[in-house]
Design an enzyme around this catalytic site. Structure first.
Site, PDB file in Angstrom:
ATOM      1  N   ARG A 241      38.958  11.464 -24.031  1.00 29.03           N
ATOM      2  CA  ARG A 241      37.384  11.749 -24.425  1.00 29.03           C
ATOM      3  C   ARG A 241      36.198  11.752 -23.232  1.00 29.03           C
ATOM      4  O   ARG A 241      37.287  10.733 -22.823  1.00 29.03           O
ATOM      5  CB  ARG A 241      37.074  11.145 -25.708  1.00 29.03           C
ATOM      6  CG  ARG A 241      37.341  11.448 -26.543  1.00 29.03           C
ATOM      7  CD  ARG A 241      37.248   9.871 -28.540  1.00 29.03           C
ATOM      8  NE  ARG A 241      38.034  10.739 -29.267  1.00 29.03           N
ATOM      9  CZ  ARG A 241      38.867   9.791 -29.533  1.00 29.03           C
ATOM     10  NH1 ARG A 241      39.730   8.333 -28.450  1.00 29.03           N
ATOM     11  NH2 ARG A 241      39.768  10.013 -30.837  1.00 29.03           N
ATOM     12  N   LYS A 271      37.785   5.069 -29.136  1.00 27.93           N
ATOM     13  CA  LYS A 271      37.445   5.300 -30.384  1.00 27.93           C
ATOM     14  C   LYS A 271      37.476   5.066 -31.938  1.00 27.93           C
ATOM     15  O   LYS A 271      38.790   5.111 -31.765  1.00 27.93           O
ATOM     16  CB  LYS A 271      37.158   6.926 -29.771  1.00 27.93           C
ATOM     17  CG  LYS A 271      36.244   7.464 -31.656  1.00 27.93           C
ATOM     18  CD  LYS A 271      36.251   8.903 -31.198  1.00 27.93           C
ATOM     19  CE  LYS A 271      35.667   9.415 -32.775  1.00 27.93           C
ATOM     20  NZ  LYS A 271      35.504  10.538 -33.705  1.00 27.93           N
ATOM     21  N   HIS A 341      33.989  18.018 -24.139  1.00 27.06           N
ATOM     22  CA  HIS A 341      35.035  17.466 -25.209  1.00 27.06           C
ATOM     23  C   HIS A 341      35.427  18.477 -25.601  1.00 27.06           C
ATOM     24  O   HIS A 341      36.556  18.009 -25.988  1.00 27.06           O
ATOM     25  CB  HIS A 341      33.839  16.891 -26.361  1.00 27.06           C
ATOM     26  CG  HIS A 341      35.054  16.417 -27.595  1.00 27.06           C
ATOM     27  ND1 HIS A 341      35.538  17.299 -28.116  1.00 27.06           N
ATOM     28  CD2 HIS A 341      35.002  15.410 -27.358  1.00 27.06           C
ATOM     29  CE1 HIS A 341      36.313  15.684 -28.345  1.00 27.06           C
ATOM     30  NE2 HIS A 341      35.631  14.140 -28.679  1.00 27.06           N
ATOM     31  N   ARG A 344      40.014  19.076 -25.196  1.00 30.92           N
ATOM     32  CA  ARG A 344      40.292  17.964 -25.684  1.00 30.92           C
ATOM     33  C   ARG A 344      41.283  19.168 -27.024  1.00 30.92           C
ATOM     34  O   ARG A 344      41.922  19.380 -27.166  1.00 30.92           O
ATOM     35  CB  ARG A 344      39.793  16.882 -26.684  1.00 30.92           C
ATOM     36  CG  ARG A 344      39.715  16.116 -25.661  1.00 30.92           C
ATOM     37  CD  ARG A 344      39.168  14.213 -26.120  1.00 30.92           C
ATOM     38  NE  ARG A 344      39.475  14.343 -27.936  1.00 30.92           N
ATOM     39  CZ  ARG A 344      40.415  13.358 -27.972  1.00 30.92           C
ATOM     40  NH1 ARG A 344      41.330  12.871 -26.699  1.00 30.92           N
ATOM     41  NH2 ARG A 344      40.809  12.890 -29.104  1.00 30.92           N
ATOM     42  N   HIS A 373      44.635   9.880 -31.419  1.00 36.91           N
ATOM     43  CA  HIS A 373      44.401  10.029 -32.765  1.00 36.91           C
ATOM     44  C   HIS A 373      44.366   9.359 -33.645  1.00 36.91           C
ATOM     45  O   HIS A 373      46.006   8.259 -33.325  1.00 36.91           O
ATOM     46  CB  HIS A 373      44.113  11.144 -33.680  1.00 36.91           C
ATOM     47  CG  HIS A 373      44.009  12.812 -33.076  1.00 36.91           C
ATOM     48  ND1 HIS A 373      44.238  13.972 -32.534  1.00 36.91           N
ATOM     49  CD2 HIS A 373      42.475  12.906 -32.216  1.00 36.91           C
ATOM     50  CE1 HIS A 373      43.675  15.415 -32.365  1.00 36.91           C
ATOM     51  NE2 HIS A 373      42.471  13.739 -31.570  1.00 36.91           N
ATOM     52  N   TYR A 383      52.730   0.899 -33.565  1.00 39.76           N
ATOM     53  CA  TYR A 383      54.060   1.308 -32.807  1.00 39.76           C
ATOM     54  C   TYR A 383      54.029   2.613 -31.822  1.00 39.76           C
ATOM     55  O   TYR A 383      54.720   2.657 -30.957  1.00 39.76           O
ATOM     56  CB  TYR A 383      55.535   1.729 -34.359  1.00 39.76           C
ATOM     57  CG  TYR A 383      56.120   2.651 -33.467  1.00 39.76           C
ATOM     58  CD1 TYR A 383      57.467   1.504 -32.857  1.00 39.76           C
ATOM     59  CD2 TYR A 383      56.608   3.823 -34.056  1.00 39.76           C
ATOM     60  CE1 TYR A 383      58.270   1.734 -32.294  1.00 39.76           C
ATOM     61  CE2 TYR A 383      57.965   3.699 -33.236  1.00 39.76           C
ATOM     62  CZ  TYR A 383      58.572   3.241 -32.741  1.00 39.76           C
ATOM     63  OH  TYR A 383      60.007   3.520 -32.268  1.00 39.76           O
TER      64      TYR A 383
END
Length: 458
Positions: A241, A271, A341, A344, A373, A383
């Protein structure tokens, strides 16, 4: 003159005989009972006969219509028999000109203008999504509903952008076919208006590889601080980002001189909600590719003495302006087409398409991890953030290789013209070519360079 009753009641005889109609049309009755329509005419002084088919498949009315059409061709000075053969050959040739055949010819003709990876992606998208449904149909007979049905299948799996991109490729095939005289219209031309729209609120992004590289190259040639150019390249390579890039610190990077360099972005800068930011193991791990390391090496002489990779122009302890990269893209002519942006979205689209045709199981999930994400399940997220690192590094390298193809080395971006700000001259922003003089300092609020050895890149 014949009537339907006479034709229907005509009986076979030991020898063939004729039943004549007007204007030299006749019915030839064969000994075996067959009834064949024939028409005699004279062309260029020679007597000729033309066949119109067999009764009852061709009725008396049909035979007269065929005679009248042939007579009209004869009246124009053309041989109706030859014209018929040409029509048959044209129909056969049209049937041979299938969409797949013409599309492959178009691709072969146009691929020289594309990079090899992009050219392969184009033909694979047609092979995967279009040829199975309409590839064997004559291109001249395709209609908008047939093409739309093929695109709807692409949309049905959620690939909205891919469907729009494939429509453009189909349209390009038809433009080629029209130029070759194979087709007369482009049934895909207007379909963009009826395809599913992209999600509202999505920021503009270029999500096709070749235009993306062109955009980066164009923007890097525009007036800008070297730091801004390098920030643009690093953002494109890492797909982080923009806020994470602006706050990047030199102490967040590990093993830059090793085999597996890594950028560890602290969870506090990521984020997410407060719970994510307070996690000790919530750091985002970004594999640093050789192309990204090259950017850092070019950047080190400029900002390596400070904590930030991309500091403000006037205050080295503050991050660069959040608008710096966006303004650079706007000046290069990409306002409304691509925003910082958007890298991405470009990474997600291009790499997911790559994964679909060449990737491994779970690559889509790995790509989501690379984009940081946040998974819905906290346990899975904790994990996965540390998982799949070898594959993440492989995918990062594949992306960097595709993106960097044809782009100049990062070190050359420092020597390009820069835009003067305030009372600072343009020359004060560009370091001399001799590496000994590339030591950055501030002089009256302007970036300058003094004699001295380069800091060691560690």
């Amino acid at each position: 003159m014949l009537t339907d009753t006479k034709v229907r009641n005509a009986k076979p005889r030991p020898k063939s005989y004729k039943l004549t109609d007007t204007n030299r049309l006749f019915l030839l009755v064969a000994p075996g009972g067959g009834k064949l329509w024939r028409w005699n005419y004279v062309y260029d002084g020679k007597n000729k006969t033309m066949a119109f088919g067999a009764y009852p498949m061709v009725s008396l009315a049909d035979a007269r219509a065929k005679r009248d059409n042939a007579y009209a061709i004869l009246s124009e000075g053309n041989d109706p028999g030859v014209a018929k053969k040409l029509r048959i050959e044209a129909n056969l040739e049209a049937a041979r000109q299938t969409f797949e055949k013409v599309a492959r010819e178009w691709h072969e003709n146009a691929k020289a203008q594309w990079a090899k990876i992009h050219a392969a992606d184009i033909i694979r998208s047609l092979e995967r999504d279009i040829f199975p449904s309409i590839g064997d149909l004559p291109i001249a007979q395709l209609t908008p509903p047939l093409v739309l049905a093929a695109l709807r299948e692409v949309e049905a799996r959620g690939s909205i952008e891919t469907a729009k991109r494939i429509r453009q490729r189909i349209s390009a095939v038809f433009v080629y076919a029209i130029a070759q005289g194979i087709a007369t219209t482009d049934p895909a031309e207007k379909l963009g208006a009826v395809l599913k729209p992209l999600r509202k609120g999505r920021q503009p992004a270029i999500t096709t590889l070749v235009p993306l590289r062109k955009m980066i190259a164009t923007a890097e040639q525009d007036y800008a601080r070297p730091i801004t150019r390098l920030a643009l390249r690093f953002l494109a390579l890492t797909a982080v980002r923009p806020s994470e890039l602006r706050g990047a610190r030199w102490d967040e990077f590990e093993e830059l001189n090793g085999k597996e360099p890594l950028w560890r972005i602290p969870s506090a800068r990521m984020k997410g909600d407060l719970e994510r930011k307070e996690e000790s193991d919530g750091d985002h791990l970004v594999p640093v590719t050789p192309q990204a390391v090259a950017v850092l090496k070019a950047l080190w002489p400029l900002t390596g003495e400070g904590p930030l990779l991309f500091p403000s122009n006037r205050h080295t302890h503050r991050p660069m302006s959040e608008n710096a990269i966006g303004y650079l893209l706007n000046r290069a002519g990409y306002h409304g087409h691509h925003v910082p942006h958007g890298f991405r979205a470009a990474f997600s689209t291009i790499m997911n398409e790559w994964a679909e045709r060449e990737g491994k199981d779970h690559d889509r999930k790995v790509i989501d991890l690379m984009l940081a994400h946040v998974p819905k399940e906290k346990v899975e997220g904790a994990y996965n953030r540390a998982a799949y690192m070898p594959r993440r590094r492989e995918l990062a390298s594949i992306w960097a290789d595709m993106l960097s193809d044809g782009l100049p080395e990062p070190g050359t971006l420092i020597e390009l013209p820069v835009k003067a700000i305030g009372g600072c001259s343009r020359r004060s922003f560009a370091p001399p070519l001799d590496a000994e003089f590339r030591f950055p300092i501030r002089r009256r609020g302007c970036l300058a360079y003094r004699r001295g050895p380069l800091p060691q890149f560690t």
